[in-house]
Motif scaffolding. Structure first.
Motif, short mmCIF file in Angstrom:
data_model
loop_
_atom_site.label_atom_id
_atom_site.label_comp_id
_atom_site.label_asym_id
_atom_site.label_seq_id
_atom_site.Cartn_x
_atom_site.Cartn_y
_atom_site.Cartn_z
N ASN A 49 0.83 -1.21 0.00
CA ASN A 49 0.00 0.00 0.00
C ASN A 49 0.86 1.25 0.00
O ASN A 49 0.48 2.27 -0.59
CB ASN A 49 -0.97 -0.02 1.18
N LEU A 50 2.03 1.19 0.62
CA LEU A 50 2.96 2.32 0.55
C LEU A 50 3.39 2.54 -0.90
O LEU A 50 3.38 3.68 -1.39
CB LEU A 50 4.18 2.06 1.45
N ARG A 51 3.77 1.47 -1.60
CA ARG A 51 4.16 1.60 -3.01
C ARG A 51 2.98 2.10 -3.85
O ARG A 51 3.16 2.95 -4.73
CB ARG A 51 4.66 0.25 -3.55
N MET A 52 1.78 1.61 -3.58
CA MET A 52 0.60 2.10 -4.30
C MET A 52 0.43 3.60 -4.06
O MET A 52 0.15 4.35 -4.99
CB MET A 52 -0.66 1.35 -3.84
N HIS A 53 0.61 4.04 -2.82
CA HIS A 53 0.51 5.46 -2.47
C HIS A 53 1.52 6.27 -3.32
O HIS A 53 1.18 7.31 -3.87
CB HIS A 53 0.78 5.63 -0.97
N GLN A 54 2.75 5.75 -3.44
CA GLN A 54 3.78 6.43 -4.24
C GLN A 54 3.38 6.47 -5.72
O GLN A 54 3.53 7.51 -6.38
CB GLN A 54 5.12 5.71 -4.07
N LEU A 55 2.86 5.36 -6.24
CA LEU A 55 2.45 5.32 -7.65
C LEU A 55 1.27 6.24 -7.92
O LEU A 55 1.23 6.92 -8.95
CB LEU A 55 2.12 3.88 -8.07
N ILE A 56 0.31 6.26 -7.00
CA ILE A 56 -0.86 7.14 -7.15
C ILE A 56 -0.40 8.60 -7.19
O ILE A 56 -0.84 9.38 -8.04
CB ILE A 56 -1.88 6.91 -6.04
N ASN A 57 0.51 8.98 -6.29
CA ASN A 57 1.01 10.37 -6.26
C ASN A 57 1.81 10.72 -7.51
O ASN A 57 1.76 11.84 -7.99
CB ASN A 57 1.85 10.61 -5.01
N LEU B 286 11.03 5.51 -8.86
CA LEU B 286 10.12 6.33 -9.67
C LEU B 286 10.88 7.23 -10.64
O LEU B 286 10.45 7.40 -11.78
CB LEU B 286 9.21 7.16 -8.76
N ASN B 287 11.99 7.81 -10.21
CA ASN B 287 12.76 8.68 -11.12
C ASN B 287 13.31 7.89 -12.30
O ASN B 287 13.34 8.39 -13.42
CB ASN B 287 13.88 9.40 -10.38
N ASP B 288 13.74 6.65 -12.06
CA ASP B 288 14.21 5.80 -13.16
C ASP B 288 13.06 5.51 -14.11
O ASP B 288 13.22 5.55 -15.33
CB ASP B 288 14.77 4.48 -12.63
N ALA C 218 10.33 8.55 -20.52
CA ALA C 218 10.64 9.74 -21.32
C ALA C 218 11.51 9.34 -22.51
O ALA C 218 11.31 9.82 -23.62
CB ALA C 218 11.33 10.79 -20.47
N ASP C 219 12.47 8.42 -22.29
CA ASP C 219 13.34 7.98 -23.38
C ASP C 219 12.54 7.28 -24.48
O ASP C 219 12.85 7.39 -25.64
CB ASP C 219 14.42 7.02 -22.86
N PHE C 220 11.49 6.53 -24.10
CA PHE C 220 10.67 5.84 -25.09
C PHE C 220 9.91 6.84 -25.97
O PHE C 220 9.55 6.52 -27.08
CB PHE C 220 9.65 4.92 -24.43
N ARG C 221 9.66 8.02 -25.43
CA ARG C 221 8.88 9.01 -26.18
C ARG C 221 9.74 9.83 -27.12
O ARG C 221 9.24 10.58 -27.92
CB ARG C 221 8.14 9.93 -25.20
N PRO D 29 -0.02 11.28 -12.12
CA PRO D 29 -0.26 12.37 -13.08
C PRO D 29 0.97 12.66 -13.95
O PRO D 29 0.84 12.83 -15.17
CB PRO D 29 -0.61 13.56 -12.18
N ASP D 30 2.14 12.66 -13.35
CA ASP D 30 3.38 12.89 -14.10
C ASP D 30 3.67 11.71 -15.03
O ASP D 30 4.00 11.88 -16.20
CB ASP D 30 4.54 13.14 -13.14
N LEU D 31 3.55 10.49 -14.49
CA LEU D 31 3.80 9.30 -15.31
C LEU D 31 2.82 9.21 -16.48
O LEU D 31 3.21 8.91 -17.61
CB LEU D 31 3.71 8.04 -14.44
N GLN D 32 1.56 9.50 -16.20
CA GLN D 32 0.54 9.45 -17.25
C GLN D 32 0.81 10.49 -18.32
O GLN D 32 0.65 10.23 -19.51
CB GLN D 32 -0.84 9.65 -16.64
N SER D 33 1.26 11.69 -17.91
CA SER D 33 1.58 12.74 -18.89
C SER D 33 2.76 12.35 -19.77
O SER D 33 2.91 12.85 -20.88
CB SER D 33 1.86 14.08 -18.19
N ARG D 34 3.57 11.43 -19.30
CA ARG D 34 4.70 10.91 -20.08
C ARG D 34 4.28 9.70 -20.92
O ARG D 34 5.12 9.07 -21.56
CB ARG D 34 5.84 10.52 -19.15
N GLY D 35 3.00 9.34 -20.85
CA GLY D 35 2.49 8.26 -21.69
C GLY D 35 2.50 6.89 -21.04
O GLY D 35 2.42 5.88 -21.74
N LEU D 36 2.57 6.82 -19.71
CA LEU D 36 2.61 5.52 -19.03
C LEU D 36 1.26 5.17 -18.43
O LEU D 36 0.61 6.00 -17.79
CB LEU D 36 3.65 5.54 -17.91
N LYS D 37 0.83 3.93 -18.66
CA LYS D 37 -0.33 3.36 -17.99
C LYS D 37 0.19 2.43 -16.90
O LYS D 37 1.31 1.94 -17.00
CB LYS D 37 -1.18 2.54 -18.97
#
Length: 191
Positions: free
Chosen positions: A46-54, A170-172, A178-181, A57-65
């Motif tokens: 749940n801690l990792r889920m909390h990190q992914l949820i936060n 998360l930064n990786d 970003a590299d894929f885009r 928005p940035d990950l999704q804007s980079r094209g990640l599901k």
């Protein structure tokens, strides 16, 4: 031998805890993080889920599901992690079909490593209200895993966790996506 970078993602067709259908083919043309967790009540998951949820928005804007898989049934997901506002699908897999398909395993050594080295994460989870407790049917020695599936449905990154708190940073993940885009270089023919 386990899955590795460059392998084709294993085909699947599942339903999320809300009953929505998800197929591997639906991911074609997208970058997708397929994240395997322990059970829906796991404090560190749940801690990792909390990190992914936060970060979503940035990950999704980079094209990640993101697709999150739990070894819990839909009712337990709904009562725990699913009771929060989660912007991506949560997949119940109480029979461990996807876990077996992707080779997500177990490790008592990983459990011991987690206990010895994750005091900070355990405290962070507790501060967020995620309680360390045993849940019915919980596989104590289950290890998480994360697979970054590229638009061509090939594995771009594979992370079989060595302990419960071992995830792709998360930064990786942000830089890899970003590299894929980045546009591929175009070469002109020379005569």
């Amino acid at each position: 031998m386990g899955l590795k970078v460059g392998d084709a993602a294993k085909d699947f067709s599942v339903r999320d805890y809300l009953g929505n259908s998800i197929r591997l083919e639906d991911l074609r043309g997208k970058n997708t993080l397929l994240a395997f967790f322990r059970n829906a009540e796991c404090a560190l998951c749940n801690l990792r889920m909390h990190q992914l949820i936060n970060a979503y928005p940035d990950l999704q804007s980079r094209g990640l599901k993101i697709l999150a898989v739990f070894e819990s049934g839909a009712d337990r997901i709904r009562a725990s992690v699913g009771s929060k506002s989660v912007p991506f699908p949560l997949i119940p897999d109480p029979e461990n079909d996807l876990y077996r398909l992707y080779g997500v395993g177990f490790s008592w050594i990983g459990v011991v490593k987690t206990i010895l080295t994750a005091k900070k994460e355990i405290q962070e989870a507790a501060d967020l209200g995620f309680e360390m407790k045993k849940a019915p049917g919980m596989k104590m020695d289950r290890m998480p895993a994360e697979f970054l599936i590229g638009p061509d449905l090939r594995l771009k990154l594979v992370k079989f966790s060595k302990k419960v708190t071992d995830h792709i940073p998360l930064n990786d993940l942000k830089s890899i996506v970003a590299d894929f885009r980045q546009p591929q270089p175009q070469y002109e023919k020379t005569v």
